[in-house]
Design an enzyme around this catalytic site. Structure first.
Site, mmCIF file in Angstrom:
data_model
loop_
_atom_site.group_PDB
_atom_site.id
_atom_site.type_symbol
_atom_site.label_atom_id
_atom_site.label_comp_id
_atom_site.label_asym_id
_atom_site.label_seq_id
_atom_site.Cartn_x
_atom_site.Cartn_y
_atom_site.Cartn_z
ATOM 1 N N ASP A 123 0.828 -1.210 0.000
ATOM 2 C CA ASP A 123 0.000 0.000 0.000
ATOM 3 C C ASP A 123 0.867 1.267 0.000
ATOM 4 O O ASP A 123 2.042 1.223 0.348
ATOM 5 C CB ASP A 123 -0.916 0.019 1.235
HETATM 6 N N1 URA Z 1 -1.224 -6.017 3.788
HETATM 7 C C1 URA Z 1 -1.772 -4.769 3.781
HETATM 8 O O1 URA Z 1 -2.849 -4.563 4.321
HETATM 9 N N2 URA Z 1 -1.074 -3.794 3.153
HETATM 10 C C2 URA Z 1 0.120 -3.956 2.571
HETATM 11 O O2 URA Z 1 0.700 -3.011 2.041
HETATM 12 C C3 URA Z 1 0.673 -5.256 2.607
HETATM 13 C C4 URA Z 1 -0.020 -6.264 3.214
#
Ligand code: URA
Length: 243
Positions: free
Chosen positions: A101
């Site tokens: 993310d």
């Molecule tokens: N899980 C998430 O919620 N976000 C990420 O960036 C990676 C794994």
């Protein structure tokens, strides 16, 4: 953009004049289309085949990056936000293997090897991934056990067994920090696993992908993977194949 015969000559396979002859004979293609027009210009990265042989095959590269906060794992963004490709700025046409993310930091593999990338991210491959998770609440023992056993997420999918390792519980501020190892990489999986218990993720950092870490790399820094690391990742992906 450069003239096709010039690009062929620069690759060293033949002279410019011979390249022109081969073009006229219909023996040169660009991205699958035979080109006979001598004024034709090619984009960098186009697939050029001369007499059945690809001349400009980009060699495969593999990097590990410590993805910085506020960067996107997309090739480009319509709002001109920073992408991990911008962060790297290497000459090869690399792309991220899987997604983290916007605000997540940590281990991210960047490569131009599509087959390798598919192996790593394919849902049937289960490479363990460890995240350092900061949540706004106290993670209770029975909740930890439930998360470890597997929980049903908002899309109805049950998570595979996971491991939780509490590293800090701050009772006055009501914050918990823990390491979470999961075997899958579903969209926003860690955040959704925490949301299941009503927790909001305040900070998320991927510490490990298999054996791979970003030790010694600051956010935004990257290094080439060593040949043995590439081999080991491929082996891990194959060993972890469950179906
Ligand atoms: N899980 C998430 O919620 N976000 C990420 O960036 C990676 C794994």
């Amino acid at each position: 953009m450069e003239r096709l015969q010039k690009v062929i000559a620069q690759s060293g396979v033949t002279s410019r004049r011979k390249a022109e002859e081969l073009m006229k004979q219909g023996k040169v293609s660009v991205d699958g289309v035979i080109i006979t027009e001598l004024g034709f210009k090619v984009k960098s990265g186009a697939q050029i085949i001369v007499e059945g042989k690809q001349i400009n095959k980009e060699s495969k590269v593999y990097y590990v990056m410590n993805k910085p906060k506020k960067s996107l794992c997309t090739l480009n963004d319509e709002h001109s936000r920073l992408t991990v490709i911008d962060v790297m700025g290497v000459k090869e046409r690399v792309f991220p293997v899987g997604r983290l993310d916007y605000d997540t930091t940590g281990v991210l593999i960047m490569t131009n090897d599509g087959e390798f990338a598919n192996q790593i991210i394919h849902p049937s491959f289960h490479i363990p991934k460890t995240y350092e998770v900061h949540i706004d609440g106290i993670f209770e023992t029975d909740q930890i056990k439930e998360m470890e056993k597997g929980i049903t997420l908002d899309d109805g999918i049950k998570t595979l067994p996971a491991k939780v390792w509490i590293t800090n519980k701050d009772f006055s501020k009501k914050l918990t920090t823990f390491d979470l190892t999961i075997q899958e990489g579903r969209n926003r999986q860690v955040k959704r696993m925490c949301e299941y218990f009503g927790f909001e993720v305040k900070r998320l950092h991927r510490k490990k992908l298999g054996f791979l870490t970003v030790d010694g790399l600051r956010q935004g820094e990257y290094r080439l993977l060593k040949p043995f690391e590439i081999k080991q990742l491929k082996r891990l992906a194959n060993e972890g194949k469950l179906s």
